[in-house]
Motif scaffolding. Sequence first.
Motif, PDB file in Angstrom:
ATOM      1  N   LEU A 188       2.977   5.446   9.188  1.00  0.00           N
ATOM      2  CA  LEU A 188       2.701   4.025   8.986  1.00  0.00           C
ATOM      3  C   LEU A 188       3.607   3.154   9.844  1.00  0.00           C
ATOM      4  O   LEU A 188       3.165   2.155  10.429  1.00  0.00           O
ATOM      5  N   PRO A 218       1.360   9.075  -7.208  1.00  0.00           N
ATOM      6  CA  PRO A 218       1.352  10.529  -7.463  1.00  0.00           C
ATOM      7  C   PRO A 218       2.400  10.942  -8.491  1.00  0.00           C
ATOM      8  O   PRO A 218       2.172  11.859  -9.276  1.00  0.00           O
ATOM      9  N   VAL A 231       5.975  12.281   1.546  1.00  0.00           N
ATOM     10  CA  VAL A 231       5.970  10.818   1.541  1.00  0.00           C
ATOM     11  C   VAL A 231       6.625  10.261   2.801  1.00  0.00           C
ATOM     12  O   VAL A 231       6.095   9.340   3.436  1.00  0.00           O
ATOM     13  N   GLY A 263       4.401  10.467   5.785  1.00  0.00           N
ATOM     14  CA  GLY A 263       3.388   9.415   5.753  1.00  0.00           C
ATOM     15  C   GLY A 263       3.956   8.060   6.125  1.00  0.00           C
ATOM     16  O   GLY A 263       3.327   7.277   6.848  1.00  0.00           O
ATOM     17  N   LEU A 264       5.161   7.765   5.649  1.00  0.00           N
ATOM     18  CA  LEU A 264       5.807   6.494   5.992  1.00  0.00           C
ATOM     19  C   LEU A 264       6.128   6.432   7.486  1.00  0.00           C
ATOM     20  O   LEU A 264       6.027   5.365   8.104  1.00  0.00           O
ATOM     21  N   ARG A 319       0.835  -1.209   0.000  1.00  0.00           N
ATOM     22  CA  ARG A 319       0.000   0.000   0.000  1.00  0.00           C
ATOM     23  C   ARG A 319       0.868   1.256   0.000  1.00  0.00           C
ATOM     24  O   ARG A 319       0.572   2.238  -0.681  1.00  0.00           O
ATOM     25  N   ALA A 320       1.954   1.218   0.764  1.00  0.00           N
ATOM     26  CA  ALA A 320       2.848   2.376   0.844  1.00  0.00           C
ATOM     27  C   ALA A 320       3.488   2.679  -0.509  1.00  0.00           C
ATOM     28  O   ALA A 320       3.691   3.849  -0.867  1.00  0.00           O
ATOM     29  N   MET A 344       2.099   2.197  -3.382  1.00  0.00           N
ATOM     30  CA  MET A 344       1.064   2.905  -4.160  1.00  0.00           C
ATOM     31  C   MET A 344       1.007   4.375  -3.779  1.00  0.00           C
ATOM     32  O   MET A 344       0.951   5.257  -4.644  1.00  0.00           O
ATOM     33  N   PHE A 345       1.018   4.649  -2.474  1.00  0.00           N
ATOM     34  CA  PHE A 345       0.935   6.041  -2.011  1.00  0.00           C
ATOM     35  C   PHE A 345       2.128   6.862  -2.506  1.00  0.00           C
ATOM     36  O   PHE A 345       1.993   8.058  -2.792  1.00  0.00           O
ATOM     37  N   ALA A 346       3.304   6.227  -2.590  1.00  0.00           N
ATOM     38  CA  ALA A 346       4.525   6.949  -2.946  1.00  0.00           C
ATOM     39  C   ALA A 346       4.710   7.103  -4.447  1.00  0.00           C
ATOM     40  O   ALA A 346       5.182   8.138  -4.920  1.00  0.00           O
TER      41      ALA A 346
END
Length: 229
Positions: free
Chosen positions: A219, A178, A212, A215-216, A170-171, A173-175
């Motif tokens: 997480l 974009p 990013v 956010g990591l 999932r991480a 995808m987030f990174a």
Amino acid sequence: MSTNTRKTAAKQPKRASRADGAATRLHLLNIAGQVFAERGFADATSKEICERAGTPMASVNYHFGSREALYEAALVEAHRQIVGLDELEALIAGLSDPREKLRAVLSRFVGLSTSASTPWGFMVMLREVLSPSASIPALIEKAVRPKATFILGLIGEVLGLNPKAPAVQRAVMFAVLPCVAMMVAPKQMQASLLPAVVKDKDALAEDFVRFVTAGLDALAIAYRSDNRR
């Protein structure tokens, strides 16, 4: 002339032939990439590719086996043009801190999205994303999966989790997504709506890395005491 000399002389034309064949194959691939970028796979013909390449009509089948196989090779090359695995590995060579490795890779991704240079690979990949072909499985295995494995390992390091963990996937995808969105967004639209972004590309890369990594960090904290991965 000795026997060995005659054998060496006899082999030289074959080496030259192989070199010429490799050069023709590469030339065909480059021209085909341009045609696929302009017309898409469905409307690009072997005839046009060969005419523009200045090669015999049978060249596509001779060097690639079929138009479909040529398109598959063009897709793989298109993905490499955007960013190659060897380039990613070179970016982190000599770095030991996972965060610094991630910073180097993400900065490169953002740089690609703001680059004025647009090789034919960008348009080929955009067309493929909008209208997937039967070559998608080959593209995944030959070009995408090796780089995905690289990125999963890198973000797994940052999070302190197994690269196969769902949280790491999932991480990624987030990174990464974009960056993909920024790559395909029309440059004119970016310049018109977000002029500050275009004017200071270094600040864009730096802020994106901050975004990013923050956010990591969140997480990583969440999953240290959580059994879900």
